[in-house]
Design a protein around this motif. Structure first.
Motif, short mmCIF file in Angstrom:
data_model
loop_
_atom_site.label_atom_id
_atom_site.label_comp_id
_atom_site.label_asym_id
_atom_site.label_seq_id
_atom_site.Cartn_x
_atom_site.Cartn_y
_atom_site.Cartn_z
N TYR A 102 0.85 -1.20 0.00
CA TYR A 102 0.00 0.00 0.00
C TYR A 102 0.88 1.25 0.00
O TYR A 102 0.82 2.08 0.91
N SER A 103 1.72 1.33 -0.98
CA SER A 103 2.67 2.45 -1.05
C SER A 103 2.05 3.75 -1.55
O SER A 103 2.61 4.82 -1.36
N SER A 104 0.89 3.65 -2.19
CA SER A 104 0.22 4.86 -2.70
C SER A 104 -0.19 5.75 -1.54
O SER A 104 -0.56 5.27 -0.46
N LYS A 105 -0.15 7.06 -1.76
CA LYS A 105 -0.42 8.02 -0.70
C LYS A 105 -1.86 8.50 -0.67
O LYS A 105 -2.20 9.40 0.11
N ASP A 106 -2.72 7.94 -1.52
CA ASP A 106 -4.12 8.40 -1.51
C ASP A 106 -4.81 7.92 -0.24
O ASP A 106 -4.39 6.96 0.41
N ALA A 107 -5.90 8.58 0.11
CA ALA A 107 -6.58 8.36 1.39
C ALA A 107 -7.08 6.93 1.54
O ALA A 107 -6.93 6.32 2.61
N ASN A 108 -7.66 6.36 0.50
CA ASN A 108 -8.21 5.01 0.59
C ASN A 108 -7.12 3.97 0.83
O ASN A 108 -7.27 3.05 1.65
N THR A 109 -6.01 4.13 0.11
CA THR A 109 -4.90 3.19 0.28
C THR A 109 -4.31 3.28 1.67
O THR A 109 -4.01 2.26 2.31
N GLN A 114 -3.57 1.22 7.29
CA GLN A 114 -3.79 1.32 8.73
C GLN A 114 -4.61 0.14 9.24
O GLN A 114 -4.30 -0.43 10.30
N GLN A 115 -5.66 -0.25 8.48
CA GLN A 115 -6.51 -1.36 8.90
C GLN A 115 -5.73 -2.68 8.96
O GLN A 115 -5.81 -3.42 9.95
N GLU A 116 -4.96 -2.96 7.91
CA GLU A 116 -4.21 -4.21 7.88
C GLU A 116 -3.04 -4.20 8.87
O GLU A 116 -2.66 -5.24 9.40
N THR A 117 -2.50 -3.00 9.12
CA THR A 117 -1.43 -2.89 10.13
C THR A 117 -1.98 -3.22 11.51
O THR A 117 -1.36 -3.96 12.28
#
Length: 256
Positions: A102-109, A114-117
């Motif tokens: 999830y390297s993209s900086k957009d809000a959804n990514t 955060q959820q998977e972390t």
């Protein structure tokens, strides 16, 4: 994570202020008023005086004994901190995989990251703040120890080994040992942890020992003695705790 880190730093700073740092120049006695003085500083001062009288008014030896006792009391918290640090270290490869995924900086990514972390933390029983919480809990005790040494008048009039407890070390031996022990203790704590990859934390690895060494040059030797004994204890503690942890990790790796 960064916000939580700074929040913790702020809380520790507030705790230091609320712990009565402005009273550091006022002698501590059984008549000292206030919750901080009555329930934190004076009991430590009394304990130092008790051991000093037990050993023919040897306040230096008393500081060594009380420092070790305090560190033994705090040992469970420090063990918890080390275990938490190791647990965080163990999941670093998986954490890096998620960050790459999830390297993209957009809000959804970033939200998915955060959820998977958090799911990764929960699955492995890791609490990101667990390693810092013990530090926060033990701060009042360590600050009380500092106050007791600085504010117990009897300490200032006695000597220990080659130095006067109420004066600076004339040979700067204690400041040097304090600085080296602080550096070694921090180095051991960071070894193999995520902090070792953080440039800011690596700067602190050298800044903190220098600060402790400089303070010890100008502060009474009694306080420098406390820093030396405390840090040497922490070095020994870290070595004794981390060695079995690393052995378990290697054995686990061999089984795999």
């Amino acid at each position: 994570m960064r916000k939580k880190f700074w929040l913790l730093v702020t809380l520790i700073g507030l705790l230091a202020i609320l712990s009565g740092c402005t009273d550091v120049n006022e002698p501590i006695t059984e008549d000292s008023e206030g919750i901080w003085n009555s329930y934190f500083v004076y009991p430590v001062s009394w304990l130092i005086t008790y051991f000093a009288e037990l050993f023919n008014e040897n306040y230096g030896l008393a500081i060594v004994i009380v420092t070790v006792l305090v560190r033994l009391v705090l040992l469970p918290l420090n063990v918890k901190q080390l275990k938490s640090s190791k647990a965080m270290q163990d999941i670093q490869p998986k954490l890096k995989e998620l960050q790459q995924k999830y390297s993209s900086k957009d809000a959804n990514t970033q939200q998915k990251l955060q959820q998977e972390t958090m799911q990764l933390f929960q699955k492995n029983g890791v609490n990101p703040l667990a390693g810092c919480l013990p530090i926060f809990i033990q701060m009042p005790i360590l600050i009380a120890m500092y106050h007791a040494i600085m504010r117990t008048e009897s300490i200032k009039t006695h000597s220990f080994l080659w130095f006067e407890l109420g004066a600076r070390d004339p040979f700067f031996i204690l400041p040097i040992i304090a600085a080296v022990a602080t550096w070694l203790q921090q180095k051991l704590m960071m070894a193999g942890s995520p902090a070792s990859q953080n440039p800011q934390m690596m700067v602190m690895l050298y800044v903190m020992p220098i600060m402790i060494g400089v303070f010890a040059m100008f502060f009474p030797s009694a306080l420098a003695l406390y820093w030396v004994v405390g840090n040497i204890f922490m070095v020994a503690q870290t070595l004794l705790i981390r060695k079995p942890m690393m052995a378990d990790k290697n054995n686990g790796g061999d089984k795999k």
